[in-house]
Motif scaffolding. Structure first.
Motif, mmCIF file in Angstrom:
data_model
loop_
_atom_site.group_PDB
_atom_site.id
_atom_site.type_symbol
_atom_site.label_atom_id
_atom_site.label_comp_id
_atom_site.label_asym_id
_atom_site.label_seq_id
_atom_site.Cartn_x
_atom_site.Cartn_y
_atom_site.Cartn_z
ATOM 1 N N UNK A 85 -26.678 -33.027 -1.372
ATOM 2 C CA UNK A 85 -26.109 -34.325 -0.813
ATOM 3 C C UNK A 85 -27.130 -35.395 -1.914
ATOM 4 N N UNK A 86 -26.638 -36.265 -2.672
ATOM 5 C CA UNK A 86 -27.224 -37.084 -3.381
ATOM 6 C C UNK A 86 -28.490 -37.861 -2.954
ATOM 7 N N UNK A 87 -28.361 -37.887 -1.232
ATOM 8 C CA UNK A 87 -29.556 -38.687 -0.795
ATOM 9 C C UNK A 87 -30.699 -37.722 -0.484
ATOM 10 N N UNK A 88 -30.516 -36.318 -0.598
ATOM 11 C CA UNK A 88 -31.144 -35.408 -0.134
ATOM 12 C C UNK A 88 -30.628 -34.521 1.041
ATOM 13 N N UNK A 89 -31.150 -33.297 1.307
ATOM 14 C CA UNK A 89 -30.377 -32.461 2.153
ATOM 15 C C UNK A 89 -29.128 -31.716 1.616
ATOM 16 N N UNK A 90 -28.474 -31.244 2.303
ATOM 17 C CA UNK A 90 -27.228 -30.356 2.044
ATOM 18 C C UNK A 90 -25.856 -30.731 3.060
ATOM 19 N N UNK A 91 -24.684 -30.959 2.541
ATOM 20 C CA UNK A 91 -23.702 -31.458 3.495
ATOM 21 C C UNK A 91 -22.316 -30.602 2.845
ATOM 22 N N UNK A 92 -21.187 -30.905 3.726
ATOM 23 C CA UNK A 92 -20.140 -30.491 3.236
ATOM 24 C C UNK A 92 -19.075 -31.288 4.426
ATOM 25 N N UNK A 93 -17.954 -31.815 3.919
ATOM 26 C CA UNK A 93 -16.906 -32.719 4.627
ATOM 27 C C UNK A 93 -16.220 -31.458 5.480
ATOM 28 N N UNK A 132 -31.005 -30.629 6.835
ATOM 29 C CA UNK A 132 -32.162 -31.086 6.269
ATOM 30 C C UNK A 132 -33.264 -30.037 6.672
ATOM 31 N N UNK A 133 -33.511 -29.416 5.657
ATOM 32 C CA UNK A 133 -34.764 -28.372 5.734
ATOM 33 C C UNK A 133 -35.898 -28.705 6.384
ATOM 34 N N UNK A 134 -36.946 -27.979 7.035
ATOM 35 C CA UNK A 134 -38.101 -28.548 7.683
ATOM 36 C C UNK A 134 -38.808 -29.322 6.634
ATOM 37 N N UNK A 135 -39.404 -30.312 7.257
ATOM 38 C CA UNK A 135 -40.229 -31.145 6.250
ATOM 39 C C UNK A 135 -39.768 -31.932 5.219
ATOM 40 N N UNK A 136 -38.299 -31.974 5.108
ATOM 41 C CA UNK A 136 -37.721 -33.051 3.950
ATOM 42 C C UNK A 136 -37.397 -34.216 4.839
ATOM 43 N N UNK A 137 -36.954 -35.399 4.108
ATOM 44 C CA UNK A 137 -36.376 -36.325 4.259
ATOM 45 C C UNK A 137 -35.303 -36.797 3.446
ATOM 46 N N UNK A 138 -34.406 -37.810 3.923
ATOM 47 C CA UNK A 138 -33.456 -38.240 2.732
ATOM 48 C C UNK A 138 -33.962 -39.578 2.299
ATOM 49 N N UNK A 139 -33.438 -39.836 1.062
ATOM 50 C CA UNK A 139 -33.808 -41.364 0.693
ATOM 51 C C UNK A 139 -33.112 -42.218 1.249
ATOM 52 N N UNK A 140 -33.875 -43.625 1.234
ATOM 53 C CA UNK A 140 -33.246 -44.582 1.820
ATOM 54 C C UNK A 140 -31.813 -45.136 1.158
ATOM 55 N N UNK A 157 -35.048 -37.814 12.909
ATOM 56 C CA UNK A 157 -35.351 -39.067 13.197
ATOM 57 C C UNK A 157 -34.803 -39.853 12.147
ATOM 58 N N UNK A 158 -33.601 -40.730 12.816
ATOM 59 C CA UNK A 158 -33.176 -41.791 11.731
ATOM 60 C C UNK A 158 -33.753 -43.263 11.756
ATOM 61 N N UNK A 159 -34.419 -43.535 10.598
ATOM 62 C CA UNK A 159 -35.058 -44.803 10.639
ATOM 63 C C UNK A 159 -33.927 -45.590 10.101
ATOM 64 N N UNK A 160 -34.093 -47.073 10.587
ATOM 65 C CA UNK A 160 -32.954 -48.018 10.494
ATOM 66 C C UNK A 160 -33.762 -49.201 9.885
ATOM 67 N N UNK A 161 -33.645 -49.510 8.463
ATOM 68 C CA UNK A 161 -34.431 -50.549 7.589
ATOM 69 C C UNK A 161 -33.757 -51.784 7.600
ATOM 70 N N UNK A 162 -32.910 -52.122 8.586
ATOM 71 C CA UNK A 162 -32.297 -53.514 8.308
ATOM 72 C C UNK A 162 -31.133 -53.579 7.206
ATOM 73 N N UNK A 163 -30.625 -54.899 7.173
ATOM 74 C CA UNK A 163 -29.417 -54.911 6.383
ATOM 75 C C UNK A 163 -29.799 -55.691 5.329
ATOM 76 N N UNK A 164 -31.059 -56.187 4.957
ATOM 77 C CA UNK A 164 -31.373 -57.015 3.741
ATOM 78 C C UNK A 164 -31.028 -56.378 2.484
ATOM 79 N N UNK A 190 -35.569 -38.242 8.571
ATOM 80 C CA UNK A 190 -36.729 -37.442 8.625
ATOM 81 C C UNK A 190 -36.562 -36.433 9.668
ATOM 82 N N UNK A 191 -37.137 -35.163 9.146
ATOM 83 C CA UNK A 191 -37.302 -33.939 10.013
ATOM 84 C C UNK A 191 -38.502 -33.473 10.447
#
Length: 137
Positions: free
Chosen positions: A16-24, A50-58, A75-82, A113-114
């Motif tokens: 996935x472009x943000x990091x990790x692996x995906x399939x629709x 998400x493999x152990x110790x990895x994170x996705x990009x904002x 853990x999904x961190x939410x960083x506001x809508x600015x 984050x995982x």
């Protein structure tokens, strides 16, 4: 040689472009016209690993997301809508076996984050996901 994690191979996941692996895994055949004229499926669903110790990009998307936990903890961190993520005010959603669902509102910056073990979740997006609606920080 395939450098994907074993679970990604098993589930047919791609990077996935943000990091990790995906399939629709599903896209609703019902379409909706959004107020700005864009046409989207009413909802889509993916696997996200998400493999152990990895994170996705904002990143953020223009649609609401519902996260559904299968294995491990994210853990999904939410960083506001600015205009950029606000890491100092991040709200944390934990998706795990005893709290298997969480919601990320449309247009809110997020990163995942995982823990020290791989985590597999599904993400339901409505209106349906389209990379045209995806923005990396």
């Amino acid at each position: 040689m395939d450098d994907r994690p074993a679970r990604a191979v098993q589930l047919g996941l791609e990077p996935h472009p943000e990091g990790g692996w995906y399939r629709q895994t599903w896209s609703s055949p019902v379409m909706v016209t959004l107020p700005d004229g864009r046409i989207r499926s009413t909802a889509t669903l993916i696997y996200f690993l998400l493999p152990a110790g990895e994170s996705s990009a904002w990143h953020r998307v223009r649609s609401d997301e519902i996260w559904l936990g299968h294995d491990g903890t994210v853990t999904v961190e939410l960083g506001g809508s600015g205009p950029a993520p606000d890491e100092t005010a991040a709200i944390r959603l934990r998706i795990r076996a005893d709290e298997p669902q969480g919601r990320v509102p449309a247009g809110v910056w997020q990163r995942t984050l995982v823990s020290d073990a791989d985590a597999l979740v599904s993400c339901l997006v409505s209106p349906g996901f389209d990379f045209a609606d995806f923005e990396l920080a």
